[in-house]
Write a protein that holds these residues in place. Sequence first.
Motif: not given
Length: 426
Positions: A91-117
């Motif tokens: 409440x007195x300064x910048x102390x950010x927490x940022x959440x980003x969700x992504x889908x990553x597709x594996x090269x050469x494969x018909x698959x994907x993986x998901x992450x919550x960063x």
Amino acid sequence: MSKGTSGKDDKSTGLNFIAAHFFSLPSQGNVYSLTPLIDAKGHARLLVASLQRKVYCLEYTNGRPCKREVPFTYIPAGAEIISVDAINRSVIQEDFIIGITIIKRDDGKDQQSQFFNIYSDWDLNSDSALDIVSQNCLPLHLDFVPYHLYHTQARSKNGWETVWLLSGSDCCIHLYCSDEESYQEVNNSELFPEFQYLSEIVLQIDVSYSADSKIRTSAVACETGTVQVFRVNVEPGPQVTASHTVSWDYPVASVKIFTINTTVPLPKFLKVHRKAEDITQEPGLTHVVVATTLESCYVYRDILGSRESYELPESDRYDSVSCCITCDIDQDGENEILIGTYEQKVIMYKQNAEDFHSWDIYHSIKVPCPILALTHCDVIGDGSLQLIVMTTTGIHIFQHNPWELAPVVLKRLEALADDRLFKLSS
């Protein structure tokens, strides 16, 4: 871009928006990819993610608009960003927490993986807390496709804390809590029992607490068109005391919990002159607005009580509804409802002063491209709030005409000064 047009005569609405600025984006985002970064003073920057991996910070520096790319780590080339959310822990300064969700597709494969960063850190010696945060990532692997990322407060054994809620393709809402300097997923049954037995994919989450934080209202909007609303007694332990479900034929774009009356936080210099009972407000009736994609939008008055429903006029006329917010857009002390449509129009509704059972079109704004998201915050840094409209091509900033806003500010200052003098003399 021209000023917004209204469904009524503009003079009768009291709204006169000025198109302050337009931030163009190189690629499109989605309904989950806009979030404000609000500092301790209430000023905001906008964090906007595009589907093609890049994240931008939009802000006003010395009154001038500025756009820059933020180099978040652990977002590989070719990854698709699904959702973004941000918290300021201080409440007195910048102390950010940022959440980003992504889908990553594996090269050469018909698959994907998901992450919550999860990104968090703060350095007093840094010129930009955001740049430091973007380099400190905790990646959490997901075994489901992420949807809506949302943060709220929860009362745990250690007191109140900020937690993440993330809906997924597994028809669950996942709960993430902090463990010292890390985050981990925990069972949601203890803190959020209302989310324990969901059976559909949740597209939107909204949570609201009563003024005394003893009662929580939670709402979820589902892909199948179902909306569920819960009342939870927080103390001594979370317990669901009431619930209600409504169903639609099409997916629900947004669900928002709100009360009619709204208040501006009392300045600190006045709080010292008031007793606790003077500034405590009774919680109002809980209302919910449901924005469906292809049907009319509805307002539910006291949804866990009388359950009266009212249709928002013409809400099904402008192609698909993509988003909805509630805010005091005309600064009269009452919340209005704003919906964004794929037919490039923001429609604002106000409760009829003579008939509580109806909501009227109050104002509308036309933009050049389909609308994806809306928010209401002070990004310009002038102390007032601006309407932020995210479209498929960028971000529009609409501000009130300063000459029309000035009398509102003066009136409130006079009311505060008179109230303070009364308190000191009594």
